[in-house]
Design an enzyme around this catalytic site. Structure first.
Site, PDB file in Angstrom:
ATOM      1  CE  LYS A 100      34.845  36.431  27.703  1.00 51.31           C
ATOM      2  NZ  LYS A 100      34.050  37.368  28.525  1.00 51.31           N
ATOM      3  CG  HIS A 159      45.301  37.008  39.608  1.00 52.51           C
ATOM      4  ND1 HIS A 159      44.593  37.223  40.770  1.00 52.51           N
ATOM      5  CD2 HIS A 159      44.640  37.668  38.619  1.00 52.51           C
ATOM      6  CE1 HIS A 159      43.556  37.999  40.504  1.00 52.51           C
ATOM      7  NE2 HIS A 159      43.564  38.287  39.205  1.00 52.51           N
ATOM      8  NE  ARG A 202      33.331  43.465  39.967  1.00 52.36           N
ATOM      9  CZ  ARG A 202      33.526  42.394  39.204  1.00 52.36           C
ATOM     10  NH1 ARG A 202      32.561  41.995  38.384  1.00 52.36           N
ATOM     11  NH2 ARG A 202      34.659  41.724  39.250  1.00 52.36           N
ATOM     12  CB  CYS A 237      43.603  41.825  38.466  1.00 56.59           C
ATOM     13  SG  CYS A 237      42.053  41.114  37.923  1.00 56.59           S
ATOM     14  CG  ASP A 250      39.491  36.781  41.319  1.00 56.46           C
ATOM     15  OD1 ASP A 250      38.958  36.158  40.389  1.00 56.46           O
ATOM     16  OD2 ASP A 250      39.388  38.005  41.472  1.00 56.46           O
ATOM     17  CG  HIS A 271      43.052  37.501  34.779  1.00 52.98           C
ATOM     18  ND1 HIS A 271      43.090  38.558  35.660  1.00 52.98           N
ATOM     19  CD2 HIS A 271      43.845  37.842  33.738  1.00 52.98           C
ATOM     20  CE1 HIS A 271      43.869  39.504  35.163  1.00 52.98           C
ATOM     21  NE2 HIS A 271      44.345  39.096  33.996  1.00 52.98           N
ATOM     22  CD  GLN A 282      35.508  38.521  41.421  1.00 61.41           C
ATOM     23  OE1 GLN A 282      36.518  39.188  41.568  1.00 61.41           O
ATOM     24  NE2 GLN A 282      34.889  38.431  40.254  1.00 61.41           N
TER      25      GLN A 282
END
Length: 650
Positions: free
Chosen positions: A465, A385, A363, A334, A383, A511, A381
């Site tokens: 979410k 946005h 992580r 992000c 991902d 997200h 990921q």
């Protein structure tokens, strides 16, 4: 005279406060026999609890979700009692209910052995036969500490000592066994019986590696033997489908101690991974996304701005340079996306901006939590946005939901559960803002006619979410995609766009993840398909085999023509019997098995069979190429209509 209102709206009056067991008896003998507990105005209680005033009451049986929870909770106590009968001096610590079962952590000098589980199970069945009443009592905090210390239960006493002094505690007794517990429980041990102890493991006291190592026994429990048998059969099938075994069998990947939680991809596995990336990339391109890439290592200041440094520091890998600057490997994509958004002025005419990234994130996960591809420290990921106006928010949410469902359908997941999580107690932003964010998600779901589970208070601190939960071929649920609505990060990063009247406004940030972790999704796919991937995902499409040495040059030419048609092919010219070769490539789960003998060579043909044993006979190489190209192009998909995916209707 308490007035009891039942779920069907009917009411019953009693001369004095009835127990929940008496309420069940007043409804009917069948319900009284199957009752496990009761729900009074939304709170669970033991059947012995009295309803002291007017209330809404529902009797809980094994058919209810809460009933299954009670069975597992009570079976955990049953196991602890059996352990202490067989192994005196063993201390019990904690024993929660988990998905499909329960566990209990025990403190014992000698290690449990696998064969001990059989003895413990037998003792559990003996206690079931005794049909011991399970009774609730209360104690003060200090009284409970003294009581459990007198039993030699030092761990239990430590738990109780950490509870506020003025709190009254409940304990549950069954025969000679007693344990601290909030309850409720089933009325007696005779109501249990369909259980199985499954495995042993180690666990640190309170999850801290500086504390003593305890011994954990896992088990599963169900309302009846039929349900237990079905679950054990699913476990056996899951064992066969274990992606770690398949990864080795199919030569896809490996793990090494030198890089715990990181995948070493073999050529075939990396081709499978690339197939996933290329498919998602294609779908995102079609949906109007722009793809970006951001650095893996960024300065601490960026993570302080995002809030990750304050809230996620213990999960981040960091390093410090010689000039004192601290950098972190990114655990999230992000902040990098927001840095890109802020480059240059943005106008309302530019929105929505759908920015995607196949971002590598790192992580820290405890070593004991790592599990093949399913739980890693280094992963990718898919991902995205999405930056949009408040007016565009609901339409963008709807588009994301449609895309997610369509993608899952393509992979063969036609049973998808949607979970909506709204504002938690600890959150940022005013209620009016949360109303807008939640309204956009709910509006999208309801306008599409999709049902969802409501998880109150389980949203992120910055926004609500939707979670997408996929049910696989053997009935297991996997949470994969997410859609979150956020006004926090745009505020923290001072992100804005120029409005039509020349002012400035914060964009709404969505997200979105389709597959989530691509590594984890690869593991899910391997288990869902039991390693037998559809042609468009398979890392090798076909194996071309000789019957005798005389066909060596011919199978090479066949393989070359298939490769020129865009197919991934292996050639097997080994001096082995053809039955042996077919078996080996079947075990390798290669979709097409192609055989050339003297007759096929003479006619410029190939014998074709599928990995499932289907014999397609002999065909020309051109016909085979056409067939396989068409199958690849269709990706083995059903008609591309996202809403045909099996999602419960509202």
């Amino acid at each position: 005279m308490p007035q009891i209102t039942l779920p069907d709206g009917s009411q019953k009056q009693f001369d004095e406060a009835p127990t929940l067991a008496q309420v069940a008896e007043s409804i009917g003998p069948g319900l009284a026999k199957s009752a496990l507990a009761g729900d009074i105005d939304g709170q669970l209680y033991d059947l012995s609890h009295r309803v002291s005033g007017d209330a809404n009451v529902r009797i809980i049986t094994a058919k209810d979700e809460q009933g299954l929870y009670l069975i597992r909770h009570s079976t955990a106590h049953l196991m602890a009692q059996a352990v202490q009968r067989l192994f005196p001096g063993t201390q019990v610590t904690i024993g929660p209910v988990i998905d499909h079962g329960f566990y209990y952590d025990f403190a014992r000098e000698e290690s449990f052995k696998p064969e001990d589980l059989e003895a413990i199970e037998a003792q559990m069945h003996a206690i079931v036969s005794e049909d011991l009443p399970i009774e609730r009592d209360v104690m003060g905090r200090d009284e409970a500490v003294s009581f459990f210390k007198s039993l030699g239960e030092d761990y239990k006493a430590e738990i109780i000592a950490s509870i506020p002094a003025d709190e009254t505690l409940s304990v549950y007794r069954q025969g000679e066994f007693i344990d601290l517990c909030r309850g409720p429980h089933v009325p007696s041990t005779g109501r249990l019986g369909a259980f199985k102890l499954t495995k042993l493991a180690g666990a640190y006291w309170r999850g801290d590696s500086d504390n003593a190592m305890l011994q954990r026994i896992y088990g599963t429990a169900w309302p009846d033997q039929k349900s237990l048998k079905a679950h054990l059969e699913r476990l056996a099938e899951a064992e066969k489908r274990d992606h770690r075994k398949l990864g080795k069998q199919l030569d896809l990947f490996q793990f090494q101690e030198e890089a715990p939680g990181a995948v070493f991809w073999h050529p075939k596995g990396w081709r499978l991974f690339r197939n996933l990336v290329e498919y998602v990339r294609e779908r995102q391109d079609q949906a109007g996304y722009i793809e970006v890439n951001t650095p893996d290592v960024m300065d601490r200041a960026l993570w302080e701005t995002s809030g990750h440094w304050q809230n996620y520091r213990e999960h981040m890998f960091t390093t410090q340079t010689e000039d004192g600057r601290v950098f972190a490997l990114k655990p999230m994509n992000c902040p990098g996306s927001l840095a890109l958004y802020k480059q240059g002025l943005k106008s309302y005419r530019d929105l929505p901006i759908r920015m995607s990234e196949f971002g590598k994130v790192h992580r820290y996960e405890p070593s004991g939590a790592l599990h093949g591809l399913m739980r890693v420290r280094h992963f990718t990921q898919d991902d995205a946005h999405i930056y949009c106006t408040e007016e565009q928010m609901e339409d963008e949410c709807r588009a994301v939901i449609e895309l997610n469902l369509s993608v899952y359908r393509q992979f063969g997941f036609d049973d998808v559960r949607l979970k909506f999580a709204d504002r938690p107690a600890d959150r940022i932003g005013d209620d009016a803002t949360w109303d807008k964010l939640e309204g956009a998600l709910l509006g999208a779901l309801e306008s599409m006619g999709l049902a969802y589970t409501h998880n109150p208070g389980e949203g992120a601190f910055y926004g609500p979410k939707i979670e997408f939960v996929l049910r696989d071929a053997i009935g297991r649920d996997w949470q994969c995609g997410t859609l979150q609505v956020d006004l926090n990060l745009p505020e923290r990063f001072d992100a804005s766009y120029r409005t039509a009247d020349g002012g400035e406004k914060r964009p709404v940030l969505l997200h979105r993840a389709l597959l989530g972790s691509l590594e984890r999704f690869t593991g899910i796919l391997l288990e869902h398909f039991a390693g037998r991937l559809p042609l468009w995902l398979a890392p090798v499409h076909a194996a071309v085999m000789t019957i005798t040495d005389g066909q060596g040059a011919y199978v090479d030419s066949v393989a070359q023509r298939l490769r020129e048609a865009g197919l991934a092919v292996e050639v097997d010219r080994r001096n082995e019997k053809i039955g042996y070769k077919i078996r080996e490539h079947t075990l390798a789960k290669i979709p097409y098995l192609l055989v050339a003998g003297a007759r096929e060579q003479a006619n410029d043909q190939i014998a074709v069979r599928l990995v499932d044993g289907t014999d397609l006979g002999v065909m020309s190489v051109e016909a085979l190429c056409d067939r396989m190209r068409q199958e690849l192009a269709s990706r083995g998909a059903m008609p591309d209509n996202a809403l045909d995916t099996k999602v419960a209707r509202a």
